[in-house]
Design a protein around this motif. Structure first.
Motif, PDB file in Angstrom:
ATOM      1  N   MET A 103       0.809  -1.362   0.019  1.00  0.00           N
ATOM      2  CA  MET A 103       0.019   0.065  -0.110  1.00  0.00           C
ATOM      3  C   MET A 103       0.784   1.401  -0.139  1.00  0.00           C
ATOM      4  N   LYS A 104       1.787   1.410   0.984  1.00  0.00           N
ATOM      5  CA  LYS A 104       2.932   2.529   0.992  1.00  0.00           C
ATOM      6  C   LYS A 104       3.654   2.659  -0.604  1.00  0.00           C
ATOM      7  N   GLY A 105       3.856   1.562  -1.243  1.00  0.00           N
ATOM      8  CA  GLY A 105       4.558   1.762  -2.445  1.00  0.00           C
ATOM      9  C   GLY A 105       3.810   2.291  -3.623  1.00  0.00           C
ATOM     10  N   LEU A 106       2.355   1.959  -3.304  1.00  0.00           N
ATOM     11  CA  LEU A 106       1.407   2.569  -4.284  1.00  0.00           C
ATOM     12  C   LEU A 106       1.156   4.109  -4.052  1.00  0.00           C
ATOM     13  N   LEU A 107       1.227   4.550  -2.950  1.00  0.00           N
ATOM     14  CA  LEU A 107       1.107   5.829  -2.598  1.00  0.00           C
ATOM     15  C   LEU A 107       2.583   6.530  -3.100  1.00  0.00           C
ATOM     16  N   VAL A 108       3.419   5.988  -3.024  1.00  0.00           N
ATOM     17  CA  VAL A 108       4.660   6.735  -3.360  1.00  0.00           C
ATOM     18  C   VAL A 108       4.908   6.965  -5.024  1.00  0.00           C
ATOM     19  N   LEU A 109       4.283   5.658  -5.697  1.00  0.00           N
ATOM     20  CA  LEU A 109       4.191   5.702  -7.096  1.00  0.00           C
ATOM     21  C   LEU A 109       3.362   6.757  -7.682  1.00  0.00           C
ATOM     22  N   LEU A 110       2.345   6.750  -6.938  1.00  0.00           N
ATOM     23  CA  LEU A 110       1.216   7.851  -7.296  1.00  0.00           C
ATOM     24  C   LEU A 110       1.626   9.375  -7.340  1.00  0.00           C
ATOM     25  N   ALA A 111       2.582   9.432  -6.090  1.00  0.00           N
ATOM     26  CA  ALA A 111       3.038  10.651  -5.760  1.00  0.00           C
ATOM     27  C   ALA A 111       4.226  11.103  -6.775  1.00  0.00           C
ATOM     28  N   VAL A 112       4.842  10.212  -7.141  1.00  0.00           N
ATOM     29  CA  VAL A 112       5.872  10.278  -8.258  1.00  0.00           C
ATOM     30  C   VAL A 112       5.335  10.707  -9.612  1.00  0.00           C
ATOM     31  N   LEU A 113       4.147   9.662 -10.034  1.00  0.00           N
ATOM     32  CA  LEU A 113       3.488  10.200 -11.268  1.00  0.00           C
ATOM     33  C   LEU A 113       2.683  11.418 -11.179  1.00  0.00           C
ATOM     34  N   ALA A 114       2.171  11.833 -10.181  1.00  0.00           N
ATOM     35  CA  ALA A 114       1.661  13.260  -9.901  1.00  0.00           C
ATOM     36  C   ALA A 114       2.848  14.319 -10.286  1.00  0.00           C
ATOM     37  N   ALA A 115       3.841  14.190  -9.747  1.00  0.00           N
ATOM     38  CA  ALA A 115       5.068  15.071  -9.907  1.00  0.00           C
ATOM     39  C   ALA A 115       5.444  15.229 -11.285  1.00  0.00           C
ATOM     40  N   VAL A 116       5.526  13.965 -11.819  1.00  0.00           N
ATOM     41  CA  VAL A 116       6.026  13.874 -13.114  1.00  0.00           C
ATOM     42  C   VAL A 116       5.192  14.703 -14.125  1.00  0.00           C
ATOM     43  N   TRP A 117       3.773  14.403 -13.757  1.00  0.00           N
ATOM     44  CA  TRP A 117       2.694  15.018 -14.835  1.00  0.00           C
ATOM     45  C   TRP A 117       2.942  16.550 -14.516  1.00  0.00           C
ATOM     46  N   LEU A 118       2.894  16.977 -13.478  1.00  0.00           N
ATOM     47  CA  LEU A 118       2.986  18.477 -13.134  1.00  0.00           C
ATOM     48  C   LEU A 118       3.998  18.960 -13.786  1.00  0.00           C
ATOM     49  N   TRP A 119       5.128  18.773 -13.513  1.00  0.00           N
ATOM     50  CA  TRP A 119       6.647  18.876 -14.224  1.00  0.00           C
ATOM     51  C   TRP A 119       6.525  19.040 -15.815  1.00  0.00           C
ATOM     52  N   ARG A 120       5.910  18.134 -16.494  1.00  0.00           N
ATOM     53  CA  ARG A 120       5.813  18.136 -17.812  1.00  0.00           C
ATOM     54  C   ARG A 120       4.728  18.970 -18.521  1.00  0.00           C
ATOM     55  N   SER A 121       3.607  19.265 -17.754  1.00  0.00           N
ATOM     56  CA  SER A 121       2.656  20.227 -18.150  1.00  0.00           C
ATOM     57  C   SER A 121       3.319  21.795 -17.866  1.00  0.00           C
ATOM     58  N   ARG A 122       3.948  21.784 -16.723  1.00  0.00           N
ATOM     59  CA  ARG A 122       4.518  23.304 -16.749  1.00  0.00           C
ATOM     60  C   ARG A 122       5.618  23.195 -17.782  1.00  0.00           C
ATOM     61  N   ALA A 123       6.402  22.406 -18.063  1.00  0.00           N
ATOM     62  CA  ALA A 123       7.398  22.484 -19.227  1.00  0.00           C
ATOM     63  C   ALA A 123       6.970  22.883 -20.399  1.00  0.00           C
ATOM     64  N   SER A 124       5.626  22.261 -20.744  1.00  0.00           N
ATOM     65  CA  SER A 124       4.994  22.488 -22.085  1.00  0.00           C
ATOM     66  C   SER A 124       4.147  23.773 -22.202  1.00  0.00           C
ATOM     67  N   ALA A 125       3.878  24.115 -21.061  1.00  0.00           N
ATOM     68  CA  ALA A 125       3.140  25.562 -21.119  1.00  0.00           C
ATOM     69  C   ALA A 125       4.378  26.686 -21.272  1.00  0.00           C
ATOM     70  N   ILE A 126       5.388  26.558 -20.680  1.00  0.00           N
ATOM     71  CA  ILE A 126       6.392  27.452 -20.811  1.00  0.00           C
ATOM     72  C   ILE A 126       6.870  27.566 -22.206  1.00  0.00           C
ATOM     73  N   SER A 127       7.032  26.086 -22.720  1.00  0.00           N
ATOM     74  CA  SER A 127       7.706  26.381 -24.387  1.00  0.00           C
ATOM     75  C   SER A 127       6.680  26.932 -25.092  1.00  0.00           C
ATOM     76  N   GLN A 128       5.176  27.065 -24.915  1.00  0.00           N
ATOM     77  CA  GLN A 128       4.163  27.531 -25.761  1.00  0.00           C
ATOM     78  C   GLN A 128       4.189  29.098 -25.587  1.00  0.00           C
ATOM     79  N   ARG A 129       4.858  29.442 -24.604  1.00  0.00           N
ATOM     80  CA  ARG A 129       4.793  31.020 -24.646  1.00  0.00           C
ATOM     81  C   ARG A 129       5.613  31.850 -25.635  1.00  0.00           C
TER      82      ARG A 129
END
Length: 75
Positions: free
Chosen positions: A1-27
């Motif tokens: 269960m703890k591993g699943l929460l860590v995996l979800l947190a890592v995936l959320a962080a990667v998703w946020l980082w990529r969405s921010r990077a694409s928004a900056i590159s489109q400016r």
């Protein structure tokens, strides 16, 4: 269960980082702004200061930066 929460947190962080990077590159960057073309300039025959041709005072012997230099140079 703890591993699943860590995996979800890592995936959320990667998703946020990529969405921010694409928004900056489109400016639009400031380097894409077009600069105004350079003005055509002439040198004053009396003091040799360069001024825009549209602002120069024309005399018989050439261009001057103002009426004072025109009168000093051309009697």
């Amino acid at each position: 269960m703890k591993g699943l929460l860590v995996l979800l947190a890592v995936l959320a962080a990667v998703w946020l980082w990529r969405s921010r990077a694409s928004a900056i590159s489109q400016r639009p960057s400031s380097s894409t702004n077009q600069a105004a073309p350079p003005l055509d300039t002439v040198a004053c025959r009396h003091c040799h200061v360069h001024i825009p041709r549209a602002e120069a005072v024309q005399g018989q012997r050439g261009s001057y930066c103002g009426l004072e230099h025109l009168h000093q140079a051309e009697p």
